[in-house]
Design a protein around this motif. Structure first.
Motif, PDB file in Angstrom:
ATOM      1  N   HIS A  37     -28.600 -21.171 -36.708  1.00  0.00           N
ATOM      2  CA  HIS A  37     -28.920 -19.972 -36.348  1.00  0.00           C
ATOM      3  C   HIS A  37     -30.358 -20.067 -36.217  1.00  0.00           C
ATOM      4  O   HIS A  37     -30.790 -18.972 -36.154  1.00  0.00           O
ATOM      5  CB  HIS A  37     -28.086 -18.821 -36.837  1.00  0.00           C
ATOM      6  N   THR A  94     -17.065 -16.355 -29.871  1.00  0.00           N
ATOM      7  CA  THR A  94     -17.610 -15.355 -29.407  1.00  0.00           C
ATOM      8  C   THR A  94     -18.839 -15.107 -29.534  1.00  0.00           C
ATOM      9  O   THR A  94     -20.150 -15.733 -30.319  1.00  0.00           O
ATOM     10  CB  THR A  94     -16.700 -14.614 -29.743  1.00  0.00           C
ATOM     11  N   SER A  95     -19.171 -13.905 -29.015  1.00  0.00           N
ATOM     12  CA  SER A  95     -21.410 -13.727 -28.595  1.00  0.00           C
ATOM     13  C   SER A  95     -21.249 -12.289 -27.614  1.00  0.00           C
ATOM     14  O   SER A  95     -20.622 -12.053 -26.554  1.00  0.00           O
ATOM     15  CB  SER A  95     -21.667 -14.960 -28.093  1.00  0.00           C
ATOM     16  N   THR A  96     -22.051 -11.732 -27.744  1.00  0.00           N
ATOM     17  CA  THR A  96     -22.758 -10.921 -27.301  1.00  0.00           C
ATOM     18  C   THR A  96     -23.951 -10.811 -27.287  1.00  0.00           C
ATOM     19  O   THR A  96     -24.358 -11.218 -26.190  1.00  0.00           O
ATOM     20  CB  THR A  96     -22.155  -8.783 -27.907  1.00  0.00           C
ATOM     21  N   ARG A  97     -25.027 -10.884 -28.461  1.00  0.00           N
ATOM     22  CA  ARG A  97     -26.406 -10.575 -28.723  1.00  0.00           C
ATOM     23  C   ARG A  97     -26.841 -11.936 -27.382  1.00  0.00           C
ATOM     24  O   ARG A  97     -27.558 -12.388 -27.352  1.00  0.00           O
ATOM     25  CB  ARG A  97     -27.030 -10.862 -29.847  1.00  0.00           C
ATOM     26  N   THR A  98     -25.847 -13.668 -28.117  1.00  0.00           N
ATOM     27  CA  THR A  98     -26.723 -14.318 -27.770  1.00  0.00           C
ATOM     28  C   THR A  98     -26.762 -14.467 -26.070  1.00  0.00           C
ATOM     29  O   THR A  98     -27.146 -15.378 -25.497  1.00  0.00           O
ATOM     30  CB  THR A  98     -26.493 -15.540 -28.791  1.00  0.00           C
ATOM     31  N   ARG A 133     -34.488 -11.304 -30.054  1.00  0.00           N
ATOM     32  CA  ARG A 133     -34.094 -12.992 -30.077  1.00  0.00           C
ATOM     33  C   ARG A 133     -33.978 -12.345 -28.217  1.00  0.00           C
ATOM     34  O   ARG A 133     -34.702 -14.530 -27.753  1.00  0.00           O
ATOM     35  CB  ARG A 133     -32.379 -12.086 -29.375  1.00  0.00           C
ATOM     36  N   CYS A 168     -28.101  -9.551 -38.849  1.00  0.00           N
ATOM     37  CA  CYS A 168     -28.261 -10.541 -36.739  1.00  0.00           C
ATOM     38  C   CYS A 168     -27.298  -9.615 -36.664  1.00  0.00           C
ATOM     39  O   CYS A 168     -27.476 -10.514 -35.056  1.00  0.00           O
ATOM     40  CB  CYS A 168     -27.868 -11.666 -37.634  1.00  0.00           C
ATOM     41  N   LEU A 169     -26.287  -9.172 -36.802  1.00  0.00           N
ATOM     42  CA  LEU A 169     -25.066  -7.777 -36.298  1.00  0.00           C
ATOM     43  C   LEU A 169     -24.843  -9.242 -35.394  1.00  0.00           C
ATOM     44  O   LEU A 169     -24.850 -10.308 -35.348  1.00  0.00           O
ATOM     45  CB  LEU A 169     -25.993  -7.311 -35.084  1.00  0.00           C
ATOM     46  N   PRO A 170     -22.961  -8.520 -36.044  1.00  0.00           N
ATOM     47  CA  PRO A 170     -22.733  -7.674 -36.283  1.00  0.00           C
ATOM     48  C   PRO A 170     -21.960  -7.129 -37.021  1.00  0.00           C
ATOM     49  O   PRO A 170     -22.575  -8.942 -37.616  1.00  0.00           O
ATOM     50  CB  PRO A 170     -21.650  -7.367 -35.053  1.00  0.00           C
ATOM     51  N   ARG A 184     -23.182 -23.281 -28.661  1.00  0.00           N
ATOM     52  CA  ARG A 184     -22.558 -22.261 -29.666  1.00  0.00           C
ATOM     53  C   ARG A 184     -21.124 -23.054 -29.740  1.00  0.00           C
ATOM     54  O   ARG A 184     -20.060 -23.087 -29.218  1.00  0.00           O
ATOM     55  CB  ARG A 184     -22.869 -21.157 -29.506  1.00  0.00           C
ATOM     56  N   GLN A 241     -31.495 -17.342 -33.907  1.00  0.00           N
ATOM     57  CA  GLN A 241     -31.830 -15.584 -34.695  1.00  0.00           C
ATOM     58  C   GLN A 241     -32.983 -15.365 -35.590  1.00  0.00           C
ATOM     59  O   GLN A 241     -33.212 -14.191 -36.067  1.00  0.00           O
ATOM     60  CB  GLN A 241     -30.700 -15.800 -35.354  1.00  0.00           C
TER      61      GLN A 241
HETATM   62  N1   CP Z   1     -26.079 -11.714 -33.546  1.00  0.00           N
HETATM   63  C1   CP Z   1     -25.841 -13.412 -33.165  1.00  0.00           C
HETATM   64  O1   CP Z   1     -25.898 -14.301 -32.240  1.00  0.00           O
HETATM   65  O2   CP Z   1     -24.463 -12.294 -32.473  1.00  0.00           O
HETATM   66  P1   CP Z   1     -23.604 -12.708 -31.527  1.00  0.00           P
HETATM   67  O3   CP Z   1     -22.972 -13.091 -32.289  1.00  0.00           O
HETATM   68  O4   CP Z   1     -23.329 -11.469 -30.775  1.00  0.00           O
HETATM   69  O5   CP Z   1     -24.380 -13.717 -30.182  1.00  0.00           O
END
Ligand code: CP
Length: 326
Positions: free
Chosen positions: A139, A56-60, A313, A285-287, A108, A142
């Motif tokens: 990573h 899973t990912s949000t930002r990437t 990013r 780096c979140l979350p 990823r 990041q």
């Molecule tokens: N920091 C980072 O890679 O966020 P995601 O896991 O949401 O992509």
């Protein structure tokens, strides 16, 4: 400035020279400025990035997709679970086939002892550059965004600045080692005093720690390891406390959860932030697991730069894509 980066993979910053990384950052600042001025920059018109996610990912995902659109191209989302990858498409087949449809492949794959190997197998078979969107070991995007953020706050010459890369407790899941490992590797190349703070069960891969130590030696920086959470904050310019799994101790989820429970007090709060320099910044780096890894007061407070990190990013990834996929 190194300008011949067309076709290059970016799997770890260790495989790029310092001069190449500085070129990428220069381009990232230029693209950030262009976006601020609403200046069009369609450097990858008609190009396609294949984005393959096993995790899973949000930002990437959002930043690669937005970045490709802003560069005039298209990002194609490929989910391992809803494609024939789940029924056996091999890494070689993915590299050969997706490489023929696209101008770059981003992946990823964070499975322990497998993700980095998978990405390298795709890269070997692919005719287009392969970008690591996070694996079990690294990573890179990041940490390039983190470096850009640190340079925005402290200037480009980071020699003598102290960064504390620290374990923090989290209950959500056994996170990869890729963020702390990439951090100690890259920051040690910029002459910084790199401090790695972690309980004994949460060690990083020994070969990565050795490379970070060697990077520090070559750059004139320092590298030290601590096992006391509070001591890690002392007089630091940059604090980066985040959770990671005790992969070097056990791969068993239940056992790792039991080990982690010993360290529930490894939470970043205002008292700890006061131990760092007054000018210190808080990074993540979140979350983040709010009020478990870090208090709301700190992550939402004036020293926190987490949203700048997340924004950067976009800029470093656009720079990498523009340089390698053109
Ligand atoms: N920091 C980072 O890679 O966020 P995601 O896991 O949401 O992509």
């Amino acid at each position: 400035m190194q300008t011949d980066l067309r076709g290059r993979d970016l799997i770890t910053t260790q495989e790029w020279t310092r001069e190449e990384i500085d070129t990428l950052l220069d381009v990232a600042w230029d693209l950030k400025r262009k976006r601020a001025l609403r200046e069009a920059h369609p450097l990858l018109r008609d190009k396609v990035l294949g984005m393959l996610f096993f995790f899973t990912s949000t930002r990437t995902r959002a930043s690669f997709e937005a970045g490709m659109a802003q560069l005039g191209g298209h990002a194609m989302f490929i989910d391992s679970e809803t494609t024939q990858i789940s029924h056996g498409d091999t890494a070689k087949e993915i590299g050969e086939i997706i490489g023929r449809y696209t101008d770059g492949i981003a992946i990823r794959q964070c499975d322990w002892k497998f993700g980095n190997q998978y990405i390298r197998e795709v890269a070997t078979a692919s005719r287009v550059p392969v970008l690591n969107m996070q694996c079990d070991v690294y990573h890179p995007f990041q940490i390039l965004a983190d470096l850009m953020t640190i340079q925005e706050k402290f200037g480009r010459d980071l020699r003598g600045k102290t960064i504390n890369v620290s374990y923090a407790y989290a209950s959500s899941y056994q996170k990869p080692l890729s963020v702390p490992q990439s951090l100690i590797l890259l920051m040690a190349r910029y002459g910084m005093n790199v401090r790695l703070t972690a309980p004994k069960e949460f060690g990083l891969m020994p070969e990565i720690v050795e490379q970070a130590r060697e990077n520090a030696r070559r750059s004139g920086g320092t590298f030290e390891q601590l096992d006391d959470f509070d001591a890690g904050f002392k007089d630091a310019d940059i604090v980066y406390p985040k959770s990671w799994g005790c992969w070097m101790t056990t791969e068993d989820k239940q056992e790792s959860a039991v080990i982690g429970k010993q360290y529930t007090d490894w939470i970043t709060d205002a008292r700890r932030m006061k131990m760092a320099k007054d000018t210190a910044i808080y990074m993540h780096c979140l979350p983040a697991d709010r009020n478990i890894e870090v208090t709301d007061e700190v992550i939402d407070g004036p020293q926190s730069v987490v949203y700048d990190e997340a924004e950067n990013r976009l800029h470093v990834q656009k720079a990498a894509m523009a340089l390698t996929m053109c």
